[in-house]
Design an enzyme around this catalytic site. Structure first.
Site, PDB file in Angstrom:
ATOM      1  N   ARG A  41       0.819  -1.220   0.000  1.00 34.98           N
ATOM      2  CA  ARG A  41       0.000   0.000   0.000  1.00 34.98           C
ATOM      3  C   ARG A  41       0.852   1.269   0.000  1.00 34.98           C
ATOM      4  O   ARG A  41       0.415   2.308  -0.491  1.00 34.98           O
ATOM      5  CB  ARG A  41      -0.935  -0.001   1.214  1.00 34.98           C
ATOM      6  CG  ARG A  41      -2.155  -0.862   0.994  1.00 34.98           C
ATOM      7  CD  ARG A  41      -3.080  -0.815   2.170  1.00 34.98           C
ATOM      8  NE  ARG A  41      -4.403  -1.298   1.825  1.00 34.98           N
ATOM      9  CZ  ARG A  41      -5.349  -1.577   2.713  1.00 34.98           C
ATOM     10  NH1 ARG A  41      -5.120  -1.417   3.993  1.00 34.98           N
ATOM     11  NH2 ARG A  41      -6.527  -1.997   2.311  1.00 34.98           N
ATOM     12  N   LYS A 206     -15.397 -15.284   6.365  1.00 36.68           N
ATOM     13  CA  LYS A 206     -16.817 -15.189   6.681  1.00 36.68           C
ATOM     14  C   LYS A 206     -17.732 -15.034   5.468  1.00 36.68           C
ATOM     15  O   LYS A 206     -17.521 -14.160   4.627  1.00 36.68           O
ATOM     16  CB  LYS A 206     -17.044 -14.017   7.638  1.00 36.68           C
ATOM     17  CG  LYS A 206     -16.558 -14.329   9.041  1.00 36.68           C
ATOM     18  CD  LYS A 206     -16.426 -13.081   9.861  1.00 36.68           C
ATOM     19  CE  LYS A 206     -17.633 -12.865  10.740  1.00 36.68           C
ATOM     20  NZ  LYS A 206     -17.584 -11.538  11.394  1.00 36.68           N
ATOM     21  N   GLY A 356      -6.808  -6.644   0.726  1.00 38.67           N
ATOM     22  CA  GLY A 356      -5.591  -6.644   1.524  1.00 38.67           C
ATOM     23  C   GLY A 356      -4.971  -8.024   1.635  1.00 38.67           C
ATOM     24  O   GLY A 356      -3.804  -8.212   1.300  1.00 38.67           O
ATOM     25  N   GLY A 380     -12.391  -4.314   1.378  1.00 37.45           N
ATOM     26  CA  GLY A 380     -13.792  -3.904   1.496  1.00 37.45           C
ATOM     27  C   GLY A 380     -14.198  -2.956   0.388  1.00 37.45           C
ATOM     28  O   GLY A 380     -15.296  -3.059  -0.167  1.00 37.45           O
TER      29      GLY A 380
HETATM   30  C1  3PG Z   1      -8.647  -1.783   5.127  1.00 36.52           C
HETATM   31  O1  3PG Z   1      -7.544  -2.266   5.370  1.00 36.52           O
HETATM   32  O2  3PG Z   1      -9.666  -2.469   5.057  1.00 36.52           O
HETATM   33  C2  3PG Z   1      -8.727  -0.298   4.881  1.00 36.52           C
HETATM   34  O3  3PG Z   1      -7.522   0.316   5.164  1.00 36.52           O
HETATM   35  C3  3PG Z   1      -9.853   0.296   5.669  1.00 36.52           C
HETATM   36  O4  3PG Z   1      -9.649   0.045   7.030  1.00 36.52           O
HETATM   37  P1  3PG Z   1     -10.886  -0.291   7.951  1.00 36.52           P
HETATM   38  O5  3PG Z   1     -11.506  -1.572   7.442  1.00 36.52           O
HETATM   39  O6  3PG Z   1     -10.354  -0.385   9.337  1.00 36.52           O
HETATM   40  O7  3PG Z   1     -11.856   0.880   7.791  1.00 36.52           O
END
Ligand code: 3PG
Ligand code: MG
Length: 399
Positions: A41, A206, A356, A380
């Site tokens: 990232r 999940k 991620g 997400g």
């Molecule tokens: C992630 O890694 O999902 C993003 O950086 C967003 O982080 P968060 O899910 O804690 O909002």
């Protein structure tokens, strides 16, 4: 799309201007050493930062890291990230010890043209993630005071209605950075008219997290391959015993319904690596997916599954992959993820790795990033984009 991007900003000229860049530097840290275990990232935001410094901007970078609870918490400090960012940029990064307070203000005020500052973790401030518009707005005011223009390059956070993502662009001239632009271009190809066959691979722990995207994707895809922890709830829905494997009992009925409606598009594992315990050195062997012995826990998909998934991927022209197939952090249970990743890399297809974990898996397993069409920095965020949801960070750039 009616979004101005970095080239529009560079054409305006940025020399001497303070450019507030929202980045997603939320990198995984090694639990023992605190070292950055995957800097993907950080590298992903370099094109935007490099273009701005070269053009003589005073670059003020902000990000979140982890999920601190609205107050400073040293274990979530961005200081280690500043070090790595500086190495990769080849220039010192000036760090503030707070986000919008005296240290941040002084650090920004001292910036020379072409220099970079990194503010401390946005989530050390309650206003960043507040659901209260006024509280978020007040924090956004303070943050916006540190820049003359705003660039959003935090694709991984565009699905969050947070001050730095949603409210700051309402206060400053705003632009999409190179990463955000590229991510949206790529993902819009998947929601538009993808070349067929279009095969999606989903994993991760999940089902409940993936339900909305499964619903949105099922009508669009030719094949949906399901592995990872979430496959056991589907196997249970097929009437199989899953032993002590991860199970979301309340989702079994939903999965049964999805399987009935899926017109045979959904492919589940046919074999599973079952272990005595959730541990790297646990005794394990491969068992048919129809019957995982009680007390044993499925930690990876088996070789027959990998072969079946690979065959489905071979003829694909478009592939989206989110979520590991097993506990790839433990070498004994990494074969499924590696096998599927290699099949995706080898397919003659436009392939997108979302998220991620899957992106980290590609790098952790030493696969060549260039053999994938695109590796998204958003987990997400990419899923919500594919669900067709409005993303607060993207919507804010459109206004
Ligand atoms: C992630 O890694 O999902 C993003 O950086 C967003 O982080 P968060 O899910 O804690 O909002
Ligand atoms: Mg997340």
């Amino acid at each position: 799309m009616s979004i101005r991007n970095l080239d529009d900003l560079l054409a305006e000229g940025v020399s001497g201007r303070r450019v507030l860049v929202r980045a997603d530097l939320n990198v995984p840290l090694d639990k023992q050493t605190g070292d950055i275990s995957d800097d993907g990232r950080i590298r992903a935001v370099l094109p935007t930062l490099g273009a701005l410094t070269e053009a003589g901007a005073k670059v003020v970078v902000c990000s979140h890291l982890g999920r601190p609870k609205g107050a400073p918490d040293p274990q979530f400090s961005l200081a280690p990230v500043a070090g790595r960012l500086g190495e990769l940029l080849g220039t010192a990064v000036h760090t503030a010890t707070d986000t919008v307070g005296e240290s941040a203000q002084a650090t920004v005020a001292a910036l020379a043209d072409g220099e970079v500052a990194l503010l401390e973790n946005l989530r050390f401030n309650k206003g960043e993630t507040s659901k209260d518009d006024a509280e978020r707005g007040a924090f956004a005011d303070q943050l916006a005071a540190l820049g003359d223009v705003y660039v959003d390059d935090a694709f991984g956070a565009v699905h969050r209605k947070h001050a730095s993502v949603h409210d700051v662009p309402a206060r400053l001239p705003h632009f999409a950075g190179r990463l955000v632009l590229r991510e949206v271009e790529v993902l819009s190809q998947l929601t538009g008219d993808p070349e067929r066959p279009y095969v999606v691979v989903l994993g991760g722990s999940k089902v409940s997290d993936k339900l909305a995207v499964i619903e949105a994707l099922l009508p669009k895809v030719d094949r949906l391959l399901i592995g990872g922890g979430m496959c056991f709830t589907f196997l249970k829905a097929r009437g199989h015993e899953v032993g002590s494997s991860l199970l979301e009992a309340e989702m079994v009925e939903t999965c049964r319904n999805l399987l009935e409606r899926s017109e045979g598009k959904i492919m589940l594992p046919v074999d599973v690596v079952a272990a005595d315990a959730f541990a790297p050195d646990a005794a394990h062997d491969t068992v048919p997916a129809e019957g995982i012995p009680s007390k044993r826990v499925g930690l990876d998909v088996g070789p027959k599954t990998v072969a079946g998934f690979a065959a489905a991927l071979k003829g694909a022209r478009t592939i989206f992959w989110n979520g590991p197939m097993g506990v790839f952090e433990m070498p004994a249970f990494a074969h499924g993820t590696r096998g599927v990743a290699e099949a995706i890399a080898g397919a003659d297809a436009f392939s997108v790795v979302g998220g991620g974990d899957s992106a980290a898996a590609v790098r952790a397993l030493g696969l060549d990033e260039k053999s994938f069409g695109h590796i998204s920095t958003g987990g997400g965020a990419s899923l919500e984009y594919l669900e067709g949801k409005t993303l607060p960070g993207i919507a804010a750039l459109e206004n």
